[in-house]
Design a protein around this motif. Structure first.
Motif, mmCIF file in Angstrom:
data_model
loop_
_atom_site.group_PDB
_atom_site.id
_atom_site.type_symbol
_atom_site.label_atom_id
_atom_site.label_comp_id
_atom_site.label_asym_id
_atom_site.label_seq_id
_atom_site.Cartn_x
_atom_site.Cartn_y
_atom_site.Cartn_z
ATOM 1 N N LYS A 24 0.721 -1.339 -0.094
ATOM 2 C CA LYS A 24 0.001 -0.003 0.137
ATOM 3 C C LYS A 24 1.054 1.188 0.076
ATOM 4 C CE LYS A 24 -4.082 -2.179 1.750
ATOM 5 N NZ LYS A 24 -5.605 -1.558 1.534
ATOM 6 N N MET A 27 2.224 1.674 -3.467
ATOM 7 C CA MET A 27 1.038 2.011 -4.356
ATOM 8 C C MET A 27 0.825 3.303 -4.299
ATOM 9 S SD MET A 27 -1.770 -1.015 -4.718
ATOM 10 C CE MET A 27 -2.646 -0.776 -3.113
ATOM 11 N N HIS A 47 -8.122 4.782 -4.137
ATOM 12 C CA HIS A 47 -7.540 4.011 -4.667
ATOM 13 C C HIS A 47 -6.836 2.773 -4.062
ATOM 14 C CE1 HIS A 47 -7.338 5.815 -8.723
ATOM 15 N NE2 HIS A 47 -7.228 6.876 -8.449
ATOM 16 N N ILE A 48 -6.156 2.912 -2.845
ATOM 17 C CA ILE A 48 -5.791 1.992 -2.226
ATOM 18 C C ILE A 48 -6.451 1.242 -1.106
ATOM 19 C CG2 ILE A 48 -3.112 2.810 -2.767
ATOM 20 C CD1 ILE A 48 -3.040 3.677 0.036
#
Length: 133
Positions: A24, A27, A47-48
């Motif tokens: 994470k 990302m 998004h994550i």
């Protein structure tokens, strides 16, 4: 362990004291680096798949790690520098049967060349093609 202290791969890094998986973190870093105009913590949280508070914390730690220490301005102290880029070229015209093949090759070779310019306020402009596209 001779010193009696715990040591992990994340000790002394921006990932230290984080219960978030490293995937994470990476990302979030990738999203922040690829965003042309920046990205908000709320967008990163979507998004994550983390909370907004966690994404805000991630963004601040990543930005702090990315800042340059003792950074000097690009043109020097007190100087104004302008940076711009553009694409030269365009679509190929006259694609029909009667079009010359040499013309197509020449135009496609010049298609979408990236040109970047950096200049001081009172200097002359010297554009150069970018090596990256």
């Amino acid at each position: 362990m001779a010193c009696g202290n715990q040591f992990t791969a994340t000790s002394g890094t921006l990932f230290h004291d984080s219960h978030l998986p490293l995937q994470k973190w990476f990302m979030a870093m990738a999203l922040m680096c690829e965003a042309k105009k920046g990205i908000s913590a709320l967008q990163i949280s979507r998004h994550i798949g983390v909370t907004h508070k966690t994404a805000w914390y991630l963004c601040h730690r990543i930005r702090k790690a990315m800042e340059e220490l003792n950074a000097e301005p690009l043109g020097g102290t007190g100087k104004v520098v302008e940076v711009d880029e553009t694409y030269l070229g365009g679509r190929i015209t006259r694609k029909g049967v009667g079009a010359a093949k040499e013309t197509k090759v020449a135009i496609s070779a010049l298609r979408n060349v990236v040109v970047g310019c950096i200049c001081k306020r009172s200097a002359t402009l010297k554009p150069k093609p970018s090596s990256r596209s």
